[in-house]
Design an enzyme around this catalytic site. Structure first.
Site, PDB file in Angstrom:
ATOM      1  N   CYS A   1       0.829  -1.210   0.000  1.00  0.00           N
ATOM      2  CA  CYS A   1       0.000   0.000   0.000  1.00  0.00           C
ATOM      3  C   CYS A   1       0.868   1.266   0.000  1.00  0.00           C
ATOM      4  O   CYS A   1       1.571   1.538   0.969  1.00  0.00           O
ATOM      5  CB  CYS A   1      -0.909  -0.055   1.230  1.00  0.00           C
ATOM      6  SG  CYS A   1      -1.815   1.455   1.552  1.00  0.00           S
ATOM      7  N   CYS A   7      -0.010   3.811   2.745  1.00  0.00           N
ATOM      8  CA  CYS A   7       0.460   3.313   4.050  1.00  0.00           C
ATOM      9  C   CYS A   7       1.925   3.694   4.264  1.00  0.00           C
ATOM     10  O   CYS A   7       2.323   4.068   5.363  1.00  0.00           O
ATOM     11  CB  CYS A   7       0.304   1.798   4.143  1.00  0.00           C
ATOM     12  SG  CYS A   7      -1.395   1.232   4.004  1.00  0.00           S
TER      13      CYS A   7
END
Length: 193
Positions: A107, A110
């Site tokens: 991600c 993230c």
């Protein structure tokens, strides 16, 4: 010629990077040995040979050690459902609030959130605990916590969610959320507000 040598070196470097990435990925799975037969080209690369021989490549962290795992955010990595329940959900009144970062290795947002969490962790190092949960490794924990998208940051106290932030967040926004939770719990001194 120089051009041919350069292309060969670039291809060799690419294979080495690919092999080290595979070694890190496969270190999480016992079935990896089936893909790395001695006759395959990738098994001839040094990082893969080192990993297949039983030791972790020098630039790939050993994920199988029983030591407390440090997450990328600087907090502890939660690796089992039981660990999540004991460290986050069963917090007593004397426990610190827990900031939980739900993320995944693939991600992009993230990865942008990790430095923000690190900075906030430094600011509140004696007032909160920080843990990280990989939604790939523990999807049941994430779904039970109501996580629909990542990154999601949840602040827990006494086993209950006090605040939730979804998506990338700036440091001042996350710090404000932590301040609000600490203030609501009476854990923030008046001169710090």
């Amino acid at each position: 010629t120089f051009g041919q040598r350069r292309r060969r070196n670039t291809a060799s470097a690419s294979r080495t990077i690919f092999a080290s990435a595979l070694a890190c990925i496969f270190s999480f799975h016992d079935r990896a040995h089936a893909f790395l037969t001695p006759s395959s080209k990738i098994s001839r690369l040094p990082a893969v040979r080192q990993w297949v021989a039983g030791s972790s490549p020098t630039y790939c962290p050993d994920s199988t050690s029983g030591l407390s795992m440090i997450a990328k955010s600087g907090g502890r990595m939660i690796v089992t459902t039981e660990q999540f329940e004991s460290e986050v959900l069963r917090g007593g009144d004397e426990a610190l609030p827990v900031l939980v970062l739900f993320s995944a290795p693939w991600c992009g947002p993230c990865r942008l959130t990790v430095p923000v969490v690190k900075e906030v962790m430094k600011i509140y190092q004696s007032k909160i605990e920080v843990v990280e949960v990989s939604t790939d490794d523990l999807p049941d924990v994430a779904s039970n916590a109501g996580v629909a998208s990542i990154p999601t940051i949840q602040l827990y106290y006494g086993g209950k969610v006090k605040d939730t932030i979804v998506g990338c967040v700036a440091k001042n926004v996350l710090a404000r959320a932590v301040d609000k939770v600490l203030e609501d719990l009476g854990l923030l001194n008046d001169e710090e507000v």
